[in-house]
Design an enzyme around this catalytic site. Structure first.
Site, PDB file in Angstrom:
ATOM      1  N   ASP A 184       4.050   3.955   8.695  1.00 40.25           N
ATOM      2  CA  ASP A 184       3.206   3.043   9.465  1.00 40.25           C
ATOM      3  C   ASP A 184       3.929   2.707  10.755  1.00 40.25           C
ATOM      4  O   ASP A 184       5.088   2.260  10.736  1.00 40.25           O
ATOM      5  CB  ASP A 184       2.970   1.744   8.680  1.00 40.25           C
ATOM      6  CG  ASP A 184       2.003   1.924   7.525  1.00 40.25           C
ATOM      7  OD1 ASP A 184       1.634   3.082   7.243  1.00 40.25           O
ATOM      8  OD2 ASP A 184       1.632   0.911   6.916  1.00 40.25           O
ATOM      9  N   ASP A 189       0.826  -1.222   0.000  1.00 39.96           N
ATOM     10  CA  ASP A 189       0.000   0.000   0.000  1.00 39.96           C
ATOM     11  C   ASP A 189       0.855   1.263   0.000  1.00 39.96           C
ATOM     12  O   ASP A 189       0.330   2.372  -0.058  1.00 39.96           O
ATOM     13  CB  ASP A 189      -1.026   0.011   1.152  1.00 39.96           C
ATOM     14  CG  ASP A 189      -0.427  -0.232   2.527  1.00 39.96           C
ATOM     15  OD1 ASP A 189       0.521  -1.009   2.645  1.00 39.96           O
ATOM     16  OD2 ASP A 189      -0.921   0.391   3.503  1.00 39.96           O
ATOM     17  N   HIS A 190       2.201   1.098  -0.009  1.00 40.57           N
ATOM     18  CA  HIS A 190       3.119   2.245  -0.065  1.00 40.57           C
ATOM     19  C   HIS A 190       4.039   2.225  -1.294  1.00 40.57           C
ATOM     20  O   HIS A 190       4.708   3.211  -1.573  1.00 40.57           O
ATOM     21  CB  HIS A 190       3.984   2.292   1.206  1.00 40.57           C
ATOM     22  CG  HIS A 190       3.154   2.442   2.449  1.00 40.57           C
ATOM     23  ND1 HIS A 190       3.066   3.608   3.153  1.00 40.57           N
ATOM     24  CD2 HIS A 190       2.326   1.564   3.064  1.00 40.57           C
ATOM     25  CE1 HIS A 190       2.228   3.454   4.183  1.00 40.57           C
ATOM     26  NE2 HIS A 190       1.767   2.216   4.140  1.00 40.57           N
TER      27      HIS A 190
END
Ligand SMILES: [Zn+2]
Ligand SMILES: [Zn+2]
Length: 289
Positions: free
Chosen positions: A176, A68-69
Site C-alpha cells: 500500500d 486487510d494484509h
C-alpha cells in the site's frame, strides 16, 4: 511446476460484502518455491482454490500490519497445521509481526495444546519462525532473492514494497502506498509490477457507503495511489506487465474493468491485468492484453 502469480484476494480494505471480492493476498510460485504475500481475510480459501496443499506452506511475507494484509495470518498457519504441516514455516514481516504471532498463539493455546496431546501433532509454536525485516535484501537462497523498500503509507511507517528476483522472472509488489517515485527504481526492469490502485470516481461513493466520510477519504488520498499513478510508476520502471491489485473500490457495480483500463492507459501502454480473485498471471509472459 511452472512459475505463476495468483491474485487470491484483490480488494483494498478490510470490509467484505455479499458476493464481493476478498481483501489482499497473493500467491507467487517461482523457482519451485511457494510464497504467500500478505494474508488478508480469505487467504486460506484462496490458496486451497489455487490447488495449493496447505501443508506445503513454507514462506509467507507480510508487507505491513493493516488488517486487510494480516488478519488471517494466524488462522492460515493454524489451518495448515491441522492439515498436516510438519516442516518449519518462515514468516517475514515488519516490526510487530512477532507480537501478532505470539498473541495469536496465546489466543489459541487451548486448541493447540489439546491437539498436541489428543492428535499427536507437533507443537505449532516450534514450527514457525518469525523474521522481522526492514529495508534491503531480506532473503537470498536457492537462486531466489527477496528485497524490501519502505514505501509511503501514512500513518504506517513500516510498510514495504517487495521485489522477488529469480532466473524464472522478477515480480515486484508495491504494497500500500501513495504515489512514490522511488518505487520505479526499485521495480526497474521487473517482469511484473503488482501495484495497488484507486479509481477517483468510485472513492466518494465508497466513502458515503462506509459511513465515516471525511476521515476515510483523507486517509485514502494521503496513503494510496490512483490507477494513473500506478501506471506512471510502471512506465518509469519499464516493467513487462502491470497488474492493478488492492482495488479501491473493488465492488462498485457502477465501475467495470473498462474504467480501470481507461484510467491506466493514460500513462501506461504495456501489458495490463486488472486483478480479480483467483486470477492467474504467468511470469515472464510477454503477450499483451
Ligand atoms: Zn491495504
Ligand atoms: Zn495499508
Amino acid at each position: 511446476m511452472s512459475s505463476r502469480l495468483v491474485l487470491l484476494g484483490s480488494k483494498g480494505g478490510p470490509a467484505i460484502r455479499p458476493g464481493g471480492p476478498w481483501p489482499t493476498s497473493s500467491l507467487l510460485q517461482i523457482g519451485g518455491r511457494t510464497v504467500v504475500v500478505d494474508c488478508g481475510l480469505g487467504v486460506t480459501r484462496g490458496l486451497t482454490n489455487a490447488s495449493v496443499a496447505l501443508k506445503t506452506l513454507d514462506l509467507i511475507v507480510i508487507t505491513h500490519l493493516h488488517s486487510d494484509h494480516v488478519l488471517e495470518l494466524g488462522p492460515l498457519i493454524h489451518t495448515a497445521w491441522t492439515a498436516g504441516l510438519s516442516q518449519p514455516v518462515r514468516v517475514f514481516g515488519p516490526a510487530g509481526t512477532r507480537a501478532y504471532w505470539q498473541g495469536f498463539l496465546q489466543s489459541m493455546a487451548f486448541d493447540i495444546d489439546i491437539r498436541i496431546v489428543d492428535e499427536g501433532r507437533p507443537d505449532l509454536r516450534a514450527l514457525v519462525e518469525v523474521i522481522e525485516f526492514s529495508e534491503g535484501e531480506i532473503l537470498s537462497e536457492s537462486g531466489l532473492t527477496l528485497s524490501a523498500l519502505r514505501v509511503d503509507h501514512p500513518p504506517v511507517t513500516d510498510c514495504f514494497a517487495l521485489r522477488f528476483d529469480h532466473a524464472e522472472g522478477s515480480v515486484v509488489f508495491s504494497s500500500d502506498t501513495a504515489y512514490f517515485p522511488p518505487l520505479a527504481d526499485f521495480a526497474k526492469g521487473a517482469d511484473i509490477l503488482v501495484h495497488e490502485a484507486m479509481l477517483a470516481e468510485g472513492v466518494d461513493r465508497l466513502v458515503a457507503r462506509t459511513g465515516n466520510g471525511a476521515r476515510l477519504k483523507e486517509h485514502l488520498l494521503a496513503s494510496h495511489s490512483f490507477a494513473g499513478e500506478a501506471a506512471a510508476i510502471a512506465t518509469a520502471a519499464g516493467v513487462g506487465r502491470l497488474v492493478l491489485h488492492h482495488l479501491i473500490p473493488a465492488d462498485d457495480p457502477e465501475i467495470s474493468e473498462t474504467d480501470w483500463i481507461a484510467a491506466t492507459r493514460k500513462n501506461w501502454a504495456g501489458a495490463l491485468t486488472i486483478a480479480a480473485d483467483g486470477l492467474v498471471v504467468k511470469i515472464a509472459d510477454d503477450s499483451s492484453v
